[in-house]
Scaffold this active site. Structure first.
Site, mmCIF file in Angstrom:
data_model
loop_
_atom_site.group_PDB
_atom_site.id
_atom_site.type_symbol
_atom_site.label_atom_id
_atom_site.label_comp_id
_atom_site.label_asym_id
_atom_site.label_seq_id
_atom_site.Cartn_x
_atom_site.Cartn_y
_atom_site.Cartn_z
ATOM 1 N N CYS B 104 3.014 46.177 37.081
ATOM 2 C CA CYS B 104 3.431 45.495 38.310
ATOM 3 C C CYS B 104 4.896 45.864 38.468
ATOM 4 O O CYS B 104 5.744 45.309 37.776
ATOM 5 C CB CYS B 104 3.252 43.981 38.206
ATOM 6 N N CYS B 107 7.156 42.744 39.954
ATOM 7 C CA CYS B 107 7.396 41.509 39.197
ATOM 8 C C CYS B 107 6.599 41.529 37.904
ATOM 9 O O CYS B 107 6.962 42.260 36.972
ATOM 10 C CB CYS B 107 7.165 40.254 40.051
ATOM 11 N N SER B 108 5.520 40.758 37.835
ATOM 12 C CA SER B 108 4.852 40.583 36.542
ATOM 13 C C SER B 108 3.371 40.277 36.714
ATOM 14 O O SER B 108 2.778 39.638 35.860
ATOM 15 C CB SER B 108 5.526 39.433 35.790
ATOM 16 N N CYS B 109 2.768 40.720 37.835
ATOM 17 C CA CYS B 109 1.369 40.405 38.099
ATOM 18 C C CYS B 109 0.490 40.956 36.971
ATOM 19 O O CYS B 109 0.654 42.099 36.553
ATOM 20 C CB CYS B 109 0.953 40.975 39.445
#
Lengths: 227, 201
Positions: B104, B107-109
């Site tokens: 991702c 971000c941090s998906c």
């Protein structure tokens, strides 16, 4: 916005450092921030797009030097202030300074929380909106530089790709992250050749696949193709 | 909640967290049982042990694998792993000719229900930047050398779809039970930053 979060294939961040037997949280406060963020989010104070938008608004130097849960803390503080749940003075002092006023909702019950944990938070919308593209269509990612939240990263803008799969209709992050109408539209998996993105040094067969909304793309017509 | 894992006195960050905890608690805006349930969910209920069961089932049952690749959300929910960050699952099969890897960049998906919360490195700038720009170099650092004729597909999960890699079943595992197979599946193999080595028997 062109924030620090959009890392855009940058070099020189150093090696990826992996930790063996990594705990889920490295300190109790990290778990506390995660739990409070979800308890407030599921209760209805804010949505995940707003949370992402808040993190992206960190100054670039702060973004890079803050740990992951420090970013979540920053986002939670930002949203609680923005929604008028808490005041700046309250956050600074840790003391409740107003008895009345401020935005409040009923606290999230453990039963409702467990339902969210079991079922997730469905976001796909059952709306009859016609897709602008179909699998196989060649597209051109728009070259836009909006000052608002967007999920169209810089490394994709202006590049040519192919629609692979239509995932259905979702709320548009660019608007809902700012509390604006959800402008529902189709999201597709789009394939970009590694060479299209990074030039002829990239391996010919490799590809990057990314999920893009209708509003991030235009059809690739003959004129653009022959540019 | 106070931290005992770091040195006293409380850091600026810990003080800020304490301020939020006490204010929301005092104003009655959060319920302690709910907070505890979320922490238990993050720490114990979700994690790569769930994803490993999905992969093992796909290896053992061709019908399930077909369903998983066609409708990841339904097939994963069928094993009881629906939930937060798992509503829209896409499973990508790695084969001798195609390797899949997930990132991702913005971000941090990450697919929580099958892999849990992401490790620090997955959320870090070096991984997020290089996974799209120099994925083969990154994989090499992770100990995975892809042959030139293997096609690498990187999945940048920037919307609400979440990706799980179905790694190749290692050689030497014929006749193993689903439970034994699940024990071989690593978190990183389901992100696509590792492959599962053949078993020596």
């Amino acid at each position: 916005m062109n924030g620090m979060h959009d890392l855009d294939g940058m070099d020189n961040f150093g090696p990826v450092v992996r930790e063996g037997n990594e705990p889920v949280f490295h300190a109790d406060w990290e778990g506390a921030i995660a739990a409070h963020t979800y308890a407030m989010g599921v209760a209805g104070y804010f949505i995940v797009d707003e949370s992402r938008r808040a993190v992206e608004w960190m100054a670039p130097a702060d973004y890079l030097t803050s740990s992951y849960y420090e970013k979540w803390l920053y986002a939670l503080e930002t949203l609680l202030l923005e929604k008028d749940v808490l005041t700046k003075e309250e956050l600074d002092t840790g003391k409740s300074l107003r008895e009345e006023g401020g935005f409040t909702l009923p606290p999230l019950s453990v039963e409702t929380a467990r339902l969210a944990m079991a079922n997730g938070i469905p976001l796909r919308l059952d709306l009859d909106i016609s897709p602008r593209f179909k699998p196989g269509d060649r597209i051109f990612a728009r070259n836009i530089n909006p000052t608002h939240h967007t999920r169209l990263p810089r490394y994709i803008r202006g590049k040519r790709g192919v629609i692979e799969q239509d995932h259905g209709v979702f709320p548009f992050p660019d608007t809902v992250a700012h509390g604006e109408p959800d402008r529902p539209q189709h999201v597709y998996s789009v394939r970009f050749g590694a060479r299209e993105l990074w030039g002829d040094d990239a391996p010919a067969k490799d590809s990057i696949h990314i999920d893009l909304f209708d509003d991030y793309m235009d059809p690739l017509d003959q004129a653009q193709e022959s540019d | 909640m106070t931290s005992t894992k770091h040195t006293a006195p409380l850091s600026d960050v810990q003080l800020r967290v304490k301020a939020i905890e006490s204010l929301l608690g005092e104003k009655g805006l959060v319920n302690q049982q709910t907070l505890d349930a979320f922490i238990d969910y993050f720490e114990n209920k979700v994690g790569p042990h769930n994803g490993a069961q999905v992969v093992a089932r796909a290896w053992a049952d061709p019908g399930y694998k077909e369903w998983l690749l066609k409708d990841g959300s339904a097939a994963i929910a069928d094993l009881g792993f629906a939930g937060l960050e798992g509503n829209y699952m896409l499973v990508k099969e790695s084969t001798p000719t195609v390797h899949n890897m997930v990132v991702c960049t913005l971000c941090s998906c990450y697919p929580w229900t099958t892999l849990g919360l992401p490790p620090v490195w997955y959320k870090s700038a070096p991984y997020r930047a290089r996974a799209v720009r120099d994925p083969r170099g990154l994989l090499k650092e992770f100990g995975v050398t892809l042959a030139d004729d293997v096609e690498l597909r990187v999945w940048d999960s920037n919307a609400e779809l979440r990706y799980l890699v179905l790694p190749m079943r290692p050689a030497g595992t014929d006749g193993m039970s689903e439970q034994e197979l699940a024990g071989l599946v690593t978190r990183d193999s389901m992100i696509g930053t590792a492959v599962i080595e053949p078993l020596e028997r």
